[in-house]
Design an enzyme around this catalytic site. Structure first.
Site, PDB file in Angstrom:
ATOM      1  N   GLY A   1      45.166  34.485  39.755  1.00 45.43           N
ATOM      2  CA  GLY A   1      45.355  35.015  38.401  1.00 45.43           C
ATOM      3  C   GLY A   1      44.246  35.946  37.962  1.00 45.43           C
ATOM      4  N   SER A   2      44.578  37.149  37.522  1.00 45.85           N
ATOM      5  CA  SER A   2      43.526  38.114  37.236  1.00 45.85           C
ATOM      6  C   SER A   2      44.105  39.375  36.605  1.00 45.85           C
ATOM      7  CB  SER A   2      42.790  38.456  38.541  1.00 45.85           C
ATOM      8  OG  SER A   2      43.733  38.710  39.560  1.00 45.85           O
TER       9      SER A   2
END
Length: 221
Positions: free
Chosen positions: A185-186
């Site tokens: 996640g980013s």
């Protein structure tokens, strides 16, 4: 096909899942509990495999276009003052990646790496306004034939705990090739010239190395 950055995690996860399935088979007497544990272990393995997938992308390369560096959703399109390298206004396009997206970072354009720097930092949620300057991140600048210098920034999110960046200063890179990976996640910010035409909209889903993010503005504009 799986990304090389996930090989170690995949092997460890596979061993743990096999051990958990066997342990449940031999040591859990209640059938419904045993079955639930085994299914949960297999779902976990599938999730890890899905996260580290690295689909092959056939790239139609163009000096006149900036391609999406990652899969995800466009969450920001705005002019910003970029203080780290350009020290002037840039068009920023930010792409948020959920844990279900492909997390391979690909070069958005062909050119020469003129700047590549890692910054330790916080782990604010990736859509937080200050995540671009306060989170753990890497900044990469490419000198391109048509756009001049452009930048992209890999930003860790609340779940991401490791950013992998392959860009090295002085290296010649090709649009669509593997530039790194961000785990769990980013967000990636593109930092583009003010005179380019942005070709995506807010909340649009984009595909790395396929979706055009920006193009060269025609000379008669």
């Amino acid at each position: 096909m799986f990304h090389k950055e996930g090989q170690k995690i995949i092997i460890i996860t596979f061993c743990i899942v096999v051990a958990a399935v066997l342990a449940a088979h031999y040591y859990v007497n209640l059938e419904w509990i045993r079955f639930s544990l085994q299914v949960a272990a297999l779902i976990f393995l599938i999730a890890i495999l899905q996260f580290f997938r690295n689909p092959k992308r056939r790239v139609t390369r163009s000096f006149d276009e900036i391609l999406a560096p990652v899969d995800g959703k466009v969450v920001v399109i705005e002019e910003v003052d970029e203080p780290e390298y350009f020290k002037e206004k840039r068009k920023q396009v930010s792409i948020f990646m959920s844990p279900t997206n492909v997390h391979v970072t690909r070069y958005p354009a062909s050119g020469t790496v003129t700047y590549s720097k890692y910054h330790p930092g916080k782990y604010l949620v990736a859509w937080h306004p200050k995540s671009s300057t306060e989170n753990e991140r890497t900044t990469v600048i490419l000198h391109t034939p048509k756009f001049g210098e452009i930048g992209y920034r890999q930003i860790a999110g609340a779940m991401a705990r490791r950013i992998v960046n392959y860009a090295e200063e002085g290296e010649q890179v090709t649009q669509g090739e593997d530039a790194g990976f961000i785990k769990f996640g980013s967000r990636v910010d593109l930092l583009l010239p003010l005179d380019c035409d942005i070709t995506v909209k807010l909340n649009q889903k984009v595909v790395g190395a396929r979706t055009c993010i920006a193009s060269v503005r025609p000379l008669d504009d």
